[in-house]
Design a protein around this motif. Sequence first.
Motif, PDB file in Angstrom:
ATOM      1  N   UNK A 158      12.047   9.010   7.522  1.00 40.38           N
ATOM      2  CA  UNK A 158      11.434   9.854   6.500  1.00 40.38           C
ATOM      3  C   UNK A 158      10.227   9.143   5.926  1.00 40.38           C
ATOM      4  N   UNK A 159       9.260   9.928   5.453  1.00 40.63           N
ATOM      5  CA  UNK A 159       8.070   9.343   4.846  1.00 40.63           C
ATOM      6  C   UNK A 159       8.331   8.980   3.396  1.00 40.63           C
ATOM      7  N   UNK A 207       8.091  14.110   6.013  1.00 42.68           N
ATOM      8  CA  UNK A 207       9.536  14.258   5.912  1.00 42.68           C
ATOM      9  C   UNK A 207      10.024  13.567   4.644  1.00 42.68           C
ATOM     10  N   UNK A 208      10.798  14.326   3.855  1.00 43.82           N
ATOM     11  CA  UNK A 208      11.348  13.798   2.611  1.00 43.82           C
ATOM     12  C   UNK A 208      12.865  13.730   2.755  1.00 43.82           C
ATOM     13  N   UNK A 209      13.429  12.603   2.375  1.00 45.51           N
ATOM     14  CA  UNK A 209      14.883  12.425   2.488  1.00 45.51           C
ATOM     15  C   UNK A 209      15.527  12.460   1.114  1.00 45.51           C
ATOM     16  N   UNK A 210      16.592  13.227   1.015  1.00 43.33           N
ATOM     17  CA  UNK A 210      17.415  13.256  -0.199  1.00 43.33           C
ATOM     18  C   UNK A 210      18.669  12.480   0.162  1.00 43.33           C
ATOM     19  N   UNK A 211      18.869  11.352  -0.499  1.00 41.63           N
ATOM     20  CA  UNK A 211      20.069  10.580  -0.163  1.00 41.63           C
ATOM     21  C   UNK A 211      21.059  10.648  -1.312  1.00 41.63           C
ATOM     22  N   UNK A 212      22.316  10.367  -1.016  1.00 42.52           N
ATOM     23  CA  UNK A 212      23.328  10.453  -2.071  1.00 42.52           C
ATOM     24  C   UNK A 212      22.954   9.575  -3.259  1.00 42.52           C
ATOM     25  N   UNK A 213      23.409   9.981  -4.429  1.00 45.83           N
ATOM     26  CA  UNK A 213      23.077   9.258  -5.653  1.00 45.83           C
ATOM     27  C   UNK A 213      23.541   7.817  -5.626  1.00 45.83           C
ATOM     28  N   UNK A 214      22.755   6.965  -6.260  1.00 45.48           N
ATOM     29  CA  UNK A 214      23.093   5.541  -6.320  1.00 45.48           C
ATOM     30  C   UNK A 214      23.823   5.251  -7.617  1.00 45.48           C
ATOM     31  N   UNK A 215      24.836   4.431  -7.515  1.00 45.69           N
ATOM     32  CA  UNK A 215      25.445   3.976  -8.762  1.00 45.69           C
ATOM     33  C   UNK A 215      25.399   2.472  -8.799  1.00 45.69           C
ATOM     34  N   UNK A 234      12.783   2.649   5.848  1.00 42.33           N
ATOM     35  CA  UNK A 234      11.569   2.938   6.620  1.00 42.33           C
ATOM     36  C   UNK A 234      10.631   3.916   5.928  1.00 42.33           C
ATOM     37  N   UNK A 235      10.972   4.310   4.720  1.00 39.80           N
ATOM     38  CA  UNK A 235      10.083   5.216   3.987  1.00 39.80           C
ATOM     39  C   UNK A 235       8.811   4.484   3.575  1.00 39.80           C
ATOM     40  N   UNK A 236       7.762   5.268   3.374  1.00 38.18           N
ATOM     41  CA  UNK A 236       6.522   4.661   2.897  1.00 38.18           C
ATOM     42  C   UNK A 236       6.424   4.779   1.378  1.00 38.18           C
ATOM     43  N   UNK A 237       7.322   5.584   0.802  1.00 42.75           N
ATOM     44  CA  UNK A 237       7.248   5.885  -0.619  1.00 42.75           C
ATOM     45  C   UNK A 237       8.634   6.246  -1.138  1.00 42.75           C
TER      46      UNK A 237
END
Length: 438
Positions: A158-159, A207-215, A234-237
């Motif tokens: 994902x970017x 490409x935008x990734x939504x990942x599970x919430x962090x705790x 590997x995201x750029x942002x």
Amino acid sequence: MFHDRATIFVRGGAGGDGVVSFRREAHVPKGGPDGGDGGRGGDVVLLCDASRRDLSEFHRGAHFKAARGGRGEGAQRHGASADRALVRVPPGTTAEDSERGVRWELSLPGQRATVARGGSGGRGNKAFAGPTRQTPRMAERGLPGEEGTLELQLRLLADAGLVGLPNAGKSSLLARLTAARPKVAEYPFTTIDPVLGTIEVAERQLVVADIPGLIEGASGGAGLGHEFLAHVERCRLLVHVLDLAPLDGSDPVANHAAVEAELGDHGAGLEALPRILCLSKADLVAPEAAEEAVLEWRERLGDTVLDVLVTSAATGQGLDELRAAIVRTVPASDEIVDGPGVGEEVEVPASHRTYRPGAEDVFEVHRAGPGAFRVSGVRVERLLARHDLGNEESLRYLEDRLRSMGVLRELERAGFEPGDDVEIGGTVFELDPGAPLR
Ligand SMILES: Nc1nc2c(ncn2[C@@H]2O[C@H](COP(=O)(O)OP(=O)(O)OP(=O)(O)O)[C@@H](O)[C@H]2O)c(=O)[nH]1
Ligand SMILES: [Mg+2]
């Protein structure tokens, strides 16, 4: 269920055996040797395939074995080479065999990695005919294929990645920014699998990734977030999504710090990725309060963030700005990565952790007990695998080869005497060379 890790076992097919055969002709009592060679065993090949989403089909630890090569036949007919066994993996998969010290990266569709080569076929008796051996009654066996255990790991490509605490509104943002439809609900940890969406603007696709919430403690292994942090490596942002008015009454400043601490603890350079802070759910606070929050956060974070934005997935406020900021931040040039064309394949090289040139020829001789020795080494073991020691002629041939490789000399130095037992590659045989040792 989304699986981003799997362990698979791979084994190349064994080579086919060569055969012993003699030409039969009506008036010739014994024709010349005409036994053909065995065919190559099949390779096991990983192929990067855009239609695969994750590694769930391997999660039970699948085995992939390629077929063996065909046996040689008389009349110099060679055995058929076996087909490869194809294992399709999604883009972003890495495969690592720690025992063999090799690793492959498959990022683009059409990239291919030969992870277990098939064994070569054995030569038929025709190949052993010569002036001194006119009627060879020996042939080689096919070699076993390579085998290994591969750790597969998928990192989404994902970017930009949306990160934040559970319930911060990440999935709601992804749903508004892209055509993706992630699950949205008022309870924490709604998202349990990463979801990808695509922003399309002016001939660009991000490409935008939504990942599970962090705790808190996620990077230390607590909760869901930890294992998914690898996906934003590997995201750029990173877009840090922060709830302006959390329902649980928690303090946004502490919440922000907790997530940043998780990102830093994960390592792999996440703390150094460019950030946008996105203050979410603006519709739940007064407009003035939202504006004030922006100013506060800008001051607090300074140039550690590229931008501080206010958004509302409910009203649509700030979404165009967020989309534009993402597009502006992700460098356009990086998107154009040339992969193989549609339907084409390109082999990706393995990276080797250890590389020892010439290691194949090296062998070692050990004394295993009284009158017993062990010889180890890639080439000697391969030689042994080739030959049937029950065949007198093969045994003589093997002795000749061991002599020319210098193995007999080393054995003698170690105290070997003709008739002693020698073990090579798990096979013990009595070595009693007819000729002098050297
Ligand atoms: N009023 C309002 N509610 C929002 C907004 N964005 C999200 N919500 C609500 O907040 C809750 C959590 O939203 P999600 O998008 O599922 O949050 P998330 O960050 O993906 O949460 P997890 O997947 O659990 O980590 C849901 O009940 C949403 O309806 C917003 O802009 N305004
Ligand atoms: Mg979510």
